[in-house]
Design a protein around this motif. Sequence first.
Motif, PDB file in Angstrom:
ATOM      1  N   THR A 126      40.267  47.664  49.989  1.00  0.00           N
ATOM      2  CA  THR A 126      39.022  46.909  50.158  1.00  0.00           C
ATOM      3  C   THR A 126      38.312  46.813  48.804  1.00  0.00           C
ATOM      4  O   THR A 126      38.601  47.580  47.886  1.00  0.00           O
ATOM      5  N   PHE A 127      37.375  45.886  48.716  1.00  0.00           N
ATOM      6  CA  PHE A 127      36.563  45.795  47.491  1.00  0.00           C
ATOM      7  C   PHE A 127      35.846  47.114  47.243  1.00  0.00           C
ATOM      8  O   PHE A 127      35.731  47.555  46.108  1.00  0.00           O
ATOM      9  N   TRP A 128      35.356  47.747  48.321  1.00  0.00           N
ATOM     10  CA  TRP A 128      34.672  49.029  48.155  1.00  0.00           C
ATOM     11  C   TRP A 128      35.594  50.013  47.458  1.00  0.00           C
ATOM     12  O   TRP A 128      35.191  50.665  46.505  1.00  0.00           O
ATOM     13  N   TRP A 129      36.822  50.118  47.903  1.00  0.00           N
ATOM     14  CA  TRP A 129      37.774  51.057  47.305  1.00  0.00           C
ATOM     15  C   TRP A 129      38.111  50.634  45.871  1.00  0.00           C
ATOM     16  O   TRP A 129      38.209  51.479  44.985  1.00  0.00           O
ATOM     17  N   PHE A 130      38.280  49.348  45.640  1.00  0.00           N
ATOM     18  CA  PHE A 130      38.549  48.840  44.293  1.00  0.00           C
ATOM     19  C   PHE A 130      37.412  49.230  43.354  1.00  0.00           C
ATOM     20  O   PHE A 130      37.642  49.713  42.242  1.00  0.00           O
ATOM     21  N   ILE A 131      36.171  49.036  43.782  1.00  0.00           N
ATOM     22  CA  ILE A 131      35.012  49.381  42.959  1.00  0.00           C
ATOM     23  C   ILE A 131      35.007  50.877  42.661  1.00  0.00           C
ATOM     24  O   ILE A 131      34.825  51.292  41.508  1.00  0.00           O
ATOM     25  N   MET A 132      35.203  51.680  43.688  1.00  0.00           N
ATOM     26  CA  MET A 132      35.161  53.132  43.509  1.00  0.00           C
ATOM     27  C   MET A 132      36.278  53.624  42.596  1.00  0.00           C
ATOM     28  O   MET A 132      36.030  54.390  41.663  1.00  0.00           O
ATOM     29  N   ARG A 133      37.509  53.212  42.868  1.00  0.00           N
ATOM     30  CA  ARG A 133      38.665  53.762  42.152  1.00  0.00           C
ATOM     31  C   ARG A 133      38.968  53.053  40.840  1.00  0.00           C
ATOM     32  O   ARG A 133      39.178  53.676  39.816  1.00  0.00           O
ATOM     33  N   LYS A 134      39.033  51.749  40.892  1.00  0.00           N
ATOM     34  CA  LYS A 134      39.495  50.987  39.732  1.00  0.00           C
ATOM     35  C   LYS A 134      38.379  50.646  38.751  1.00  0.00           C
ATOM     36  O   LYS A 134      38.664  50.355  37.592  1.00  0.00           O
ATOM     37  N   VAL A 135      37.149  50.674  39.188  1.00  0.00           N
ATOM     38  CA  VAL A 135      36.040  50.336  38.296  1.00  0.00           C
ATOM     39  C   VAL A 135      35.256  51.596  37.907  1.00  0.00           C
ATOM     40  O   VAL A 135      35.243  51.987  36.744  1.00  0.00           O
TER      41      VAL A 135
END
Length: 160
Positions: A126-135
């Motif tokens: 999810t975008f939430w996970w992308f933001i947390m992990r990848k950003v």
Amino acid sequence: MDTKECIERLAEFSSEIRKITLKRLEEVPEGFINWRLNNTAMSFAHLVKHIIDVDELFFSLSTTNKRTFKWEMGSEEPHLDVDETIYKSLIKTLKSNGEKRNVIISEFNATTINHLVRNEKEEEMTFWWFIMRKVLEHETYHRGQIAAYLKVLKGESSQL
């Protein structure tokens, strides 16, 4: 806590991470923007550019219909060597990207924060996970590198 409040907290967290990253970068001694710990490590300037590249990936995924990304490691990039003018421009971009990132995250809602993105290996998140992990986690990791490099340059030893 409702979804909107969680999203606002995520945006605030994003801003705090960027603020501390910028604070650490202000500590880089004059003449050391291209300094590297070793031949495979990224310099301070390269780390700044690398974090900007991840910001740009986030902006692309969150403001377009693009939902697939390729994750590239900074150590696989050619070494970046810049002059003081370019470095100052990179720092300015890092600051403005932090502000832009905050706005974009704040504009997510319960539906959009759960949209799926996928990497080149077809792994979805999810975008939430992308933001947390990848950003955010990614930037925090590199901020730790910056802090460690600064300790080396300043001759400080860690206290165990």
